[in-house]
Write a protein that holds these residues in place. Sequence first.
Motif, PDB file in Angstrom:
ATOM      1  N   GLU A   6       5.124   0.802  20.474  1.00 60.88           N
ATOM      2  CA  GLU A   6       4.556  -0.064  19.908  1.00 60.88           C
ATOM      3  C   GLU A   6       3.450  -0.028  19.985  1.00 60.88           C
ATOM      4  O   GLU A   6       3.627  -1.905  19.450  1.00 60.88           O
ATOM      5  CB  GLU A   6       5.333  -0.707  21.322  1.00 60.88           C
ATOM      6  CG  GLU A   6       7.327  -1.096  21.425  1.00 60.88           C
ATOM      7  CD  GLU A   6       7.253  -1.857  22.389  1.00 60.88           C
ATOM      8  OE1 GLU A   6       6.673  -3.208  22.909  1.00 60.88           O
ATOM      9  OE2 GLU A   6       8.365  -1.543  23.343  1.00 60.88           O
ATOM     10  N   SER A   7       2.200   0.345  19.700  1.00 57.94           N
ATOM     11  CA  SER A   7       1.310  -0.051  18.980  1.00 57.94           C
ATOM     12  C   SER A   7       1.061   0.616  17.866  1.00 57.94           C
ATOM     13  O   SER A   7       1.138   1.390  17.141  1.00 57.94           O
ATOM     14  CB  SER A   7       0.328   1.077  20.446  1.00 57.94           C
ATOM     15  OG  SER A   7       0.878   0.640  21.664  1.00 57.94           O
ATOM     16  N   ALA A   8       0.384  -0.448  17.470  1.00 56.38           N
ATOM     17  CA  ALA A   8      -0.220  -0.074  15.629  1.00 56.38           C
ATOM     18  C   ALA A   8      -1.619   0.200  15.840  1.00 56.38           C
ATOM     19  O   ALA A   8      -2.616  -0.534  15.756  1.00 56.38           O
ATOM     20  CB  ALA A   8      -0.180  -1.118  14.548  1.00 56.38           C
ATOM     21  N   ILE A   9      -2.083   1.790  15.360  1.00 59.70           N
ATOM     22  CA  ILE A   9      -3.407   2.546  15.246  1.00 59.70           C
ATOM     23  C   ILE A   9      -3.952   2.354  13.928  1.00 59.70           C
ATOM     24  O   ILE A   9      -3.125   2.835  13.358  1.00 59.70           O
ATOM     25  CB  ILE A   9      -3.360   3.600  15.858  1.00 59.70           C
ATOM     26  CG1 ILE A   9      -1.745   3.889  17.835  1.00 59.70           C
ATOM     27  CG2 ILE A   9      -3.970   4.345  16.393  1.00 59.70           C
ATOM     28  CD1 ILE A   9      -2.713   3.253  18.317  1.00 59.70           C
ATOM     29  N   PRO A  10      -4.680   1.839  13.910  1.00 55.65           N
ATOM     30  CA  PRO A  10      -5.175   1.835  12.459  1.00 55.65           C
ATOM     31  C   PRO A  10      -5.842   2.676  12.138  1.00 55.65           C
ATOM     32  O   PRO A  10      -6.264   4.056  13.312  1.00 55.65           O
ATOM     33  CB  PRO A  10      -6.556   1.590  12.521  1.00 55.65           C
ATOM     34  CG  PRO A  10      -6.605   0.121  14.014  1.00 55.65           C
ATOM     35  CD  PRO A  10      -5.587   0.588  14.655  1.00 55.65           C
ATOM     36  N   CYS A  11      -4.932   3.479  10.831  1.00 57.78           N
ATOM     37  CA  CYS A  11      -5.847   4.706  10.752  1.00 57.78           C
ATOM     38  C   CYS A  11      -6.243   4.946   9.014  1.00 57.78           C
ATOM     39  O   CYS A  11      -6.009   4.726   8.383  1.00 57.78           O
ATOM     40  CB  CYS A  11      -4.527   5.662  10.541  1.00 57.78           C
ATOM     41  SG  CYS A  11      -2.827   5.781  10.043  1.00 57.78           S
ATOM     42  N   ARG A  12      -6.553   7.200   8.565  1.00 56.03           N
ATOM     43  CA  ARG A  12      -6.518   6.613   6.949  1.00 56.03           C
ATOM     44  C   ARG A  12      -5.742   8.544   6.832  1.00 56.03           C
ATOM     45  O   ARG A  12      -6.032   8.838   7.337  1.00 56.03           O
ATOM     46  CB  ARG A  12      -8.309   6.659   7.159  1.00 56.03           C
ATOM     47  CG  ARG A  12      -8.476   7.482   5.602  1.00 56.03           C
ATOM     48  CD  ARG A  12     -10.043   7.198   5.604  1.00 56.03           C
ATOM     49  NE  ARG A  12     -10.348   8.793   5.626  1.00 56.03           N
ATOM     50  CZ  ARG A  12     -11.021   9.023   6.956  1.00 56.03           C
ATOM     51  NH1 ARG A  12     -11.640   8.046   7.733  1.00 56.03           N
ATOM     52  NH2 ARG A  12     -11.711  10.367   6.972  1.00 56.03           N
ATOM     53  N   ILE A  13      -5.472   8.059   5.689  1.00 53.58           N
ATOM     54  CA  ILE A  13      -4.626   9.094   5.618  1.00 53.58           C
ATOM     55  C   ILE A  13      -5.218  10.157   4.094  1.00 53.58           C
ATOM     56  O   ILE A  13      -6.680   9.511   3.332  1.00 53.58           O
ATOM     57  CB  ILE A  13      -3.415   9.136   4.402  1.00 53.58           C
ATOM     58  CG1 ILE A  13      -2.302  10.054   4.361  1.00 53.58           C
ATOM     59  CG2 ILE A  13      -3.653   8.810   3.194  1.00 53.58           C
ATOM     60  CD1 ILE A  13      -1.065  10.104   3.924  1.00 53.58           C
ATOM     61  N   GLU A  14      -5.370  11.337   4.232  1.00 54.83           N
ATOM     62  CA  GLU A  14      -6.430  12.589   3.563  1.00 54.83           C
ATOM     63  C   GLU A  14      -5.283  13.273   3.717  1.00 54.83           C
ATOM     64  O   GLU A  14      -4.560  14.386   4.060  1.00 54.83           O
ATOM     65  CB  GLU A  14      -7.904  12.766   4.310  1.00 54.83           C
ATOM     66  CG  GLU A  14      -8.276  11.622   4.713  1.00 54.83           C
ATOM     67  CD  GLU A  14      -9.093  11.086   3.639  1.00 54.83           C
ATOM     68  OE1 GLU A  14      -9.393  11.670   2.965  1.00 54.83           O
ATOM     69  OE2 GLU A  14     -10.328  10.131   3.859  1.00 54.83           O
ATOM     70  N   MET A  15      -5.948  14.256   2.430  1.00 57.37           N
ATOM     71  CA  MET A  15      -5.318  15.864   2.052  1.00 57.37           C
ATOM     72  C   MET A  15      -6.030  17.305   1.852  1.00 57.37           C
ATOM     73  O   MET A  15      -7.287  16.954   1.322  1.00 57.37           O
ATOM     74  CB  MET A  15      -4.640  15.369   0.496  1.00 57.37           C
ATOM     75  CG  MET A  15      -4.143  17.016  -0.213  1.00 57.37           C
ATOM     76  SD  MET A  15      -2.616  17.162   0.613  1.00 57.37           S
ATOM     77  CE  MET A  15      -1.624  18.058  -0.247  1.00 57.37           C
ATOM     78  N   ASP A  16      -6.035  17.748   2.770  1.00 58.06           N
ATOM     79  CA  ASP A  16      -6.373  19.485   2.441  1.00 58.06           C
ATOM     80  C   ASP A  16      -5.231  19.999   1.888  1.00 58.06           C
ATOM     81  O   ASP A  16      -5.234  19.793   0.875  1.00 58.06           O
ATOM     82  CB  ASP A  16      -7.176  19.881   3.937  1.00 58.06           C
ATOM     83  CG  ASP A  16      -7.884  21.020   3.889  1.00 58.06           C
ATOM     84  OD1 ASP A  16      -8.859  21.238   2.730  1.00 58.06           O
ATOM     85  OD2 ASP A  16      -8.110  21.632   5.126  1.00 58.06           O
TER      86      ASP A  16
END
Length: 68
Positions: free
Chosen positions: A33-43
Motif C-alpha cells: 500500500e506504500s508508494a515509493i519514489p523511483c526512476r526507470i533505467e535501461m542497461d
Amino acid sequence: MFYDPDSDRWCVGQDGDSYGLHCGECFEIYLGESAIPCRIEMDRDWYLIINGVSFNLRKSNRYLVNMK
C-alpha cells in the motif's frame, strides 16, 4: 505499468491511452500500500532505482504506479 515487447519498453496506461517510458523518468511504484519514489533505467534490461538500489523488472508482471 506493463512491458510492451513490440516497442521493448515499459508502458503506462492513462485515460484509455498508453505511452512508453524513457530512461530517467521518475514516478512512484506501489509496494503493498506504500508508494515509493523511483526512476526507470535501461542497461541490458529495464530496472528501477529506489533509494540508490537497483531492482530488475519482471516482464511478465504488471505494476501499479503513480506518475507525478
